[in-house]
Design a protein around this motif. Structure first.
Motif, PDB file in Angstrom:
ATOM      1  N   GLU A  43       0.842  -1.196   0.000  1.00 42.22           N
ATOM      2  CA  GLU A  43       0.000   0.000   0.000  1.00 42.22           C
ATOM      3  C   GLU A  43       0.884   1.256   0.000  1.00 42.22           C
ATOM      4  O   GLU A  43       2.063   1.192   0.362  1.00 42.22           O
ATOM      5  N   PRO A  44       0.314   2.424  -0.375  1.00 43.80           N
ATOM      6  CA  PRO A  44       1.106   3.668  -0.385  1.00 43.80           C
ATOM      7  C   PRO A  44       1.755   3.993   0.955  1.00 43.80           C
ATOM      8  O   PRO A  44       2.890   4.491   0.993  1.00 43.80           O
ATOM      9  N   LEU A  47       5.299   2.670   1.456  1.00 45.90           N
ATOM     10  CA  LEU A  47       6.374   3.476   0.866  1.00 45.90           C
ATOM     11  C   LEU A  47       6.711   4.656   1.762  1.00 45.90           C
ATOM     12  O   LEU A  47       7.892   4.981   1.956  1.00 45.90           O
ATOM     13  N   ALA A  48       5.682   5.282   2.315  1.00 45.15           N
ATOM     14  CA  ALA A  48       5.913   6.418   3.205  1.00 45.15           C
ATOM     15  C   ALA A  48       6.664   6.000   4.465  1.00 45.15           C
ATOM     16  O   ALA A  48       7.564   6.706   4.935  1.00 45.15           O
ATOM     17  N   GLN A  49       6.317   4.836   4.999  1.00 46.43           N
ATOM     18  CA  GLN A  49       6.987   4.341   6.197  1.00 46.43           C
ATOM     19  C   GLN A  49       8.461   4.045   5.933  1.00 46.43           C
ATOM     20  O   GLN A  49       9.323   4.316   6.766  1.00 46.43           O
ATOM     21  N   ARG A  54       5.999   9.181   0.272  1.00 48.89           N
ATOM     22  CA  ARG A  54       5.941   8.506  -1.025  1.00 48.89           C
ATOM     23  C   ARG A  54       6.696   9.310  -2.079  1.00 48.89           C
ATOM     24  O   ARG A  54       7.255   8.752  -3.020  1.00 48.89           O
ATOM     25  N   GLU A  55       6.715  10.627  -1.916  1.00 51.21           N
ATOM     26  CA  GLU A  55       7.440  11.480  -2.858  1.00 51.21           C
ATOM     27  C   GLU A  55       8.942  11.202  -2.797  1.00 51.21           C
ATOM     28  O   GLU A  55       9.630  11.176  -3.824  1.00 51.21           O
ATOM     29  N   GLU A  60      15.029   7.626  -4.044  1.00 48.95           N
ATOM     30  CA  GLU A  60      15.897   6.590  -3.492  1.00 48.95           C
ATOM     31  C   GLU A  60      15.768   5.291  -4.272  1.00 48.95           C
ATOM     32  O   GLU A  60      16.763   4.596  -4.499  1.00 48.95           O
ATOM     33  N   ILE A  61      14.554   4.959  -4.688  1.00 49.05           N
ATOM     34  CA  ILE A  61      14.353   3.723  -5.434  1.00 49.05           C
ATOM     35  C   ILE A  61      15.082   3.770  -6.771  1.00 49.05           C
ATOM     36  O   ILE A  61      15.613   2.752  -7.239  1.00 49.05           O
TER      37      ILE A  61
END
Length: 235
Positions: A43-44, A47-49, A54-55, A60-61
């Protein structure tokens, strides 16, 4: 020999690994490959965690992509193209359910076809594979029956199959992908070179090969010599 191939549609190192597993299957055609779901970011909020937001995740990815592109013998990653896209980095959920739905209607080859298509769309064409319209277009461009796939995608039983893969990954104590589980007990971890994958498969095959293969002739038991109470007895 059965190989469970755990991977995620958004996993950069799974992209070259999938190519290598196709080559490995050509080299060792008797292996059976079963595709298993593993979510790096379901879930989004995941990514934030992991990345603060998420931005921030995308930047980094993309550094992971650079390393994966070096690992990929075909060097297919379009990193500059992805940098120019304005959508947030996609999550795993829709792509994994889509691939599993393909497997439901077309078996492991159907799963693999759509999985590779999703990864190519993300890493090479820089499409948002979280977008259901993008996923639908990829299915329609594949050999899959779109209506059957759509039914499987919407079926809660397909999500349950994905969840079952997650539970299996937990049982195997997997913490990342790509990962291969051979015959339910041997782990080949990470995007290893093709030669090492094949070597590991051959080593396991030799280790697993029975010393004696039983052949059922559907006849009465044959004569033999046995040790009974320390004595050599023949019949």
């Amino acid at each position: 020999m059965t190989i469970e191939f755990f991977h995620d549609v958004i996993c950069s190192f799974c992209f070259p690994m999938s190519y290598r597993m196709r080559q490995a299957q050509k080299t060792v055609p008797d292996i059976k490959i079963i595709h298993r779901s593993f979510a790096l970011a379901w879930e989004p909020e995941h990514l934030a965690q992991m990345f603060g937001s998420r931005e921030q995740a995308k930047q980094e990815i993309l550094s992971h992509w650079a390393h994966a592109n070096q690992n990929d013998e075909l060097h297919r990653f379009n990193i500059k193209g992805m940098e120019q896209k304005d959508f947030l980095f996609p999550t795993s959920k829709n792509g994994l359910i889509a691939a599993k739905a393909a497997g439901v209607i077309a078996g492991q080859e159907g799963y693999w076809e759509l999985f590779d298509a999703l990864q190519h769309a993300l890493f090479v064409e820089n499409q948002n594979i979280e977008d259901l319209a993008v996923i639908s277009a990829l299915v329609q461009a594949s050999s899959l029956d779109f209506e059957q796939w759509q039914k499987a995608f919407d079926d809660p039983a397909t999500l349950a199959l994905v969840d079952a893969d997650f539970q299996l990954a937990d049982q195997y104590q997997l913490s990342g992908v790509p990962a291969l589980i051979v015959n339910g007990k041997y782990l080949i971890n990470g995007a290893q070179p093709l030669e090492q994958i094949i070597q590991a498969i051959q080593t396991i095959k030799e280790k697993e090969s029975p010393i004696i293969e039983f052949v059922d002739t559907d006849q009465s038991a044959g004569a033999s010599c046995n040790m009974e109470d320390g004595k050599w007895v023949c019949d």
